[in-house]
Design a protein around this motif. Structure first.
Motif, short mmCIF file in Angstrom:
data_model
loop_
_atom_site.label_atom_id
_atom_site.label_comp_id
_atom_site.label_asym_id
_atom_site.label_seq_id
_atom_site.Cartn_x
_atom_site.Cartn_y
_atom_site.Cartn_z
N ASN A 20 0.81 -1.22 0.00
CA ASN A 20 0.00 0.00 0.00
C ASN A 20 0.85 1.27 0.00
OD1 ASN A 20 -2.47 -1.32 -0.10
ND2 ASN A 20 -2.58 -1.51 2.13
N VAL A 21 2.00 1.23 0.68
CA VAL A 21 2.86 2.42 0.70
C VAL A 21 3.40 2.69 -0.70
CG1 VAL A 21 4.96 3.43 1.67
CG2 VAL A 21 3.38 2.15 3.15
N GLN A 22 3.75 1.65 -1.44
CA GLN A 22 4.20 1.84 -2.82
C GLN A 22 3.09 2.49 -3.64
OE1 GLN A 22 4.92 -1.67 -5.26
NE2 GLN A 22 6.35 -0.52 -6.55
N LYS A 23 1.87 2.08 -3.44
CA LYS A 23 0.74 2.67 -4.16
C LYS A 23 0.58 4.15 -3.80
CE LYS A 23 -1.62 -1.72 -4.51
NZ LYS A 23 -2.50 -2.65 -3.81
N LEU A 24 0.74 4.46 -2.54
CA LEU A 24 0.66 5.87 -2.12
C LEU A 24 1.75 6.71 -2.77
CD1 LEU A 24 0.04 5.56 1.75
CD2 LEU A 24 -1.56 6.47 0.05
N ILE A 25 2.98 6.22 -2.73
CA ILE A 25 4.11 6.97 -3.30
C ILE A 25 3.94 7.12 -4.80
CG2 ILE A 25 6.61 6.97 -3.69
CD1 ILE A 25 5.77 7.68 -0.78
N HIS A 26 3.51 6.08 -5.49
CA HIS A 26 3.29 6.18 -6.94
C HIS A 26 2.18 7.17 -7.25
CE1 HIS A 26 5.52 2.46 -8.64
NE2 HIS A 26 6.18 3.01 -7.63
N SER A 27 1.14 7.19 -6.44
CA SER A 27 0.07 8.15 -6.64
C SER A 27 0.59 9.58 -6.46
CB SER A 27 -1.07 7.88 -5.65
OG SER A 27 -2.11 8.80 -5.83
N LEU A 28 1.43 9.77 -5.46
CA LEU A 28 2.03 11.07 -5.20
C LEU A 28 2.94 11.52 -6.34
CD1 LEU A 28 2.96 13.47 -3.39
CD2 LEU A 28 4.53 11.87 -2.26
N LYS A 29 3.78 10.63 -6.83
CA LYS A 29 4.81 11.01 -7.80
C LYS A 29 4.35 10.98 -9.25
CE LYS A 29 9.15 9.69 -7.16
NZ LYS A 29 10.39 9.04 -6.71
N TYR A 30 3.54 10.01 -9.60
CA TYR A 30 3.26 9.76 -11.02
C TYR A 30 1.82 10.01 -11.44
CZ TYR A 30 7.69 7.38 -10.24
OH TYR A 30 8.97 7.08 -9.87
N TYR A 31 0.92 10.25 -10.49
CA TYR A 31 -0.50 10.40 -10.85
C TYR A 31 -1.08 11.73 -10.38
CZ TYR A 31 -0.04 5.56 -12.17
OH TYR A 31 0.38 4.40 -12.74
N ASP A 32 -0.22 12.76 -10.35
CA ASP A 32 -0.66 14.13 -10.09
C ASP A 32 -1.44 14.28 -8.79
OD1 ASP A 32 -0.72 16.83 -10.79
OD2 ASP A 32 -2.67 16.64 -11.78
N ASN A 33 -1.01 13.56 -7.75
CA ASN A 33 -1.71 13.61 -6.48
C ASN A 33 -0.85 14.33 -5.43
OD1 ASN A 33 -3.46 13.23 -4.39
ND2 ASN A 33 -3.58 11.01 -4.58
N LYS A 34 -0.52 15.57 -5.72
CA LYS A 34 0.34 16.34 -4.81
C LYS A 34 -0.29 16.54 -3.45
CE LYS A 34 -1.04 20.60 -7.12
NZ LYS A 34 -1.39 20.24 -8.48
N GLU A 35 -1.62 16.61 -3.38
CA GLU A 35 -2.31 16.79 -2.11
C GLU A 35 -2.02 15.64 -1.16
OE1 GLU A 35 -3.85 16.98 -5.10
OE2 GLU A 35 -4.31 19.12 -5.23
N LEU A 36 -1.77 14.45 -1.70
CA LEU A 36 -1.42 13.31 -0.88
C LEU A 36 -0.11 13.56 -0.12
CD1 LEU A 36 -1.98 10.43 0.08
CD2 LEU A 36 -0.89 9.60 -2.02
N GLY A 37 0.84 14.21 -0.78
CA GLY A 37 2.09 14.57 -0.11
C GLY A 37 1.83 15.48 1.08
N TYR A 38 0.95 16.45 0.87
CA TYR A 38 0.58 17.37 1.95
C TYR A 38 -0.05 16.60 3.11
CZ TYR A 38 -1.82 21.13 4.42
OH TYR A 38 -2.25 21.99 5.39
N LEU A 39 -1.00 15.72 2.80
CA LEU A 39 -1.70 14.97 3.85
C LEU A 39 -0.76 14.02 4.60
CD1 LEU A 39 -5.02 14.18 1.95
CD2 LEU A 39 -4.69 15.83 3.82
N LEU A 40 0.12 13.35 3.87
CA LEU A 40 1.09 12.45 4.52
C LEU A 40 2.06 13.25 5.38
CD1 LEU A 40 1.81 9.98 1.58
CD2 LEU A 40 0.71 9.40 3.76
N GLY A 41 2.52 14.38 4.88
CA GLY A 41 3.41 15.24 5.66
C GLY A 41 2.72 15.75 6.91
N ARG A 42 1.48 16.15 6.77
CA ARG A 42 0.72 16.65 7.92
C ARG A 42 0.51 15.55 8.96
NH1 ARG A 42 -2.07 20.85 9.58
NH2 ARG A 42 -3.94 20.52 10.79
N GLN A 43 0.15 14.37 8.51
CA GLN A 43 -0.08 13.25 9.45
C GLN A 43 1.21 12.88 10.18
OE1 GLN A 43 -3.09 11.93 10.27
NE2 GLN A 43 -1.98 10.84 11.87
N ALA A 44 2.31 12.83 9.44
CA ALA A 44 3.61 12.53 10.06
C ALA A 44 3.96 13.61 11.08
CB ALA A 44 4.69 12.43 8.99
N ALA A 45 3.73 14.88 10.74
CA ALA A 45 4.04 15.99 11.64
C ALA A 45 3.23 15.88 12.93
CB ALA A 45 3.77 17.32 10.95
N LEU A 46 1.97 15.53 12.82
CA LEU A 46 1.12 15.40 14.00
C LEU A 46 1.62 14.28 14.90
CD1 LEU A 46 -2.38 15.89 12.33
CD2 LEU A 46 -1.31 17.43 14.02
#
Length: 173
Positions: A20-46
């Motif tokens: 699932n993490v590979q799917k998340l990263i591929h979505s972030l990098k290759y499928y124009d899902n930049k908001e996912l980067g924001y959400l993952l960064g925010r969750q990690a920060a919390l």
């Protein structure tokens, strides 16, 4: 000049092939899902904030840069979006100009370990070392596989006096 002081390193998730993490990263990098980067960064920060991690106390967020042509092609830098998520919780400033990718390189995805290191050799440069002098920064990447990209950035940053570096990635393989 001495190597910068590497203070902390942290990866939020484990990147397993086909998982699932590979799917998340591929979505972030290759499928124009930049908001996912924001959400993952925010969750990690919390979660890091809740654990009272020293990463929350860094003075500047420094996303690993893309080459301008690659960023134009992709439309965004995924590491910058991760940094935006972290910053939204910690209120830490982000600097996108001081560390630059000066040479375009091939994708690391299908390269063997040695070739990854050669691919990123001397492709990063620091502009305006005064902005970083004596600071504790958080270097941010999406995935750490062999460490070659992070190592290339650290090699470029070694010219900054008194710099302390912590490293953060969404995932580690």
């Amino acid at each position: 000049m001495d190597n910068p002081n590497i203070v902390h390193a942290y990866s939020f998730l484990y990147y397993g092939k086909g998982g699932n993490v590979q799917k998340l990263i591929h979505s972030l990098k290759y499928y124009d899902n930049k908001e996912l980067g924001y959400l993952l960064g925010r969750q990690a920060a919390l979660e890091l904030q809740k654990a009272n991690s020293p990463l929350c106390k860094t003075e500047l967020l420094l996303p690993v840069p893309l080459h301008p042509r690659k960023q134009k092609q992709r439309g965004y830098n995924q590491s910058e979006w991760i940094a935006l998520g972290l910053s939204s919780v910690w209120n830490t400033p982000i600097n996108m100009s001081v560390l630059q990718r000066t040479k375009e390189s091939d994708t690391q995805t299908h390269k063997a370990i040695y070739n990854r290191w050669i691919n990123v050799k001397d492709i990063f440069a620091v502009q305006n070392t005064n902005e970083l002098k004596g600071k504790h920064i958080l270097l941010i990447d999406d995935v750490i596989t062999t460490g070659s990209t992070i190592s290339g950035c650290i090699k470029a940053l070694h010219i900054v006096p008194g710099l302390q570096i912590s490293v953060f990635s969404i995932a580690i393989a």
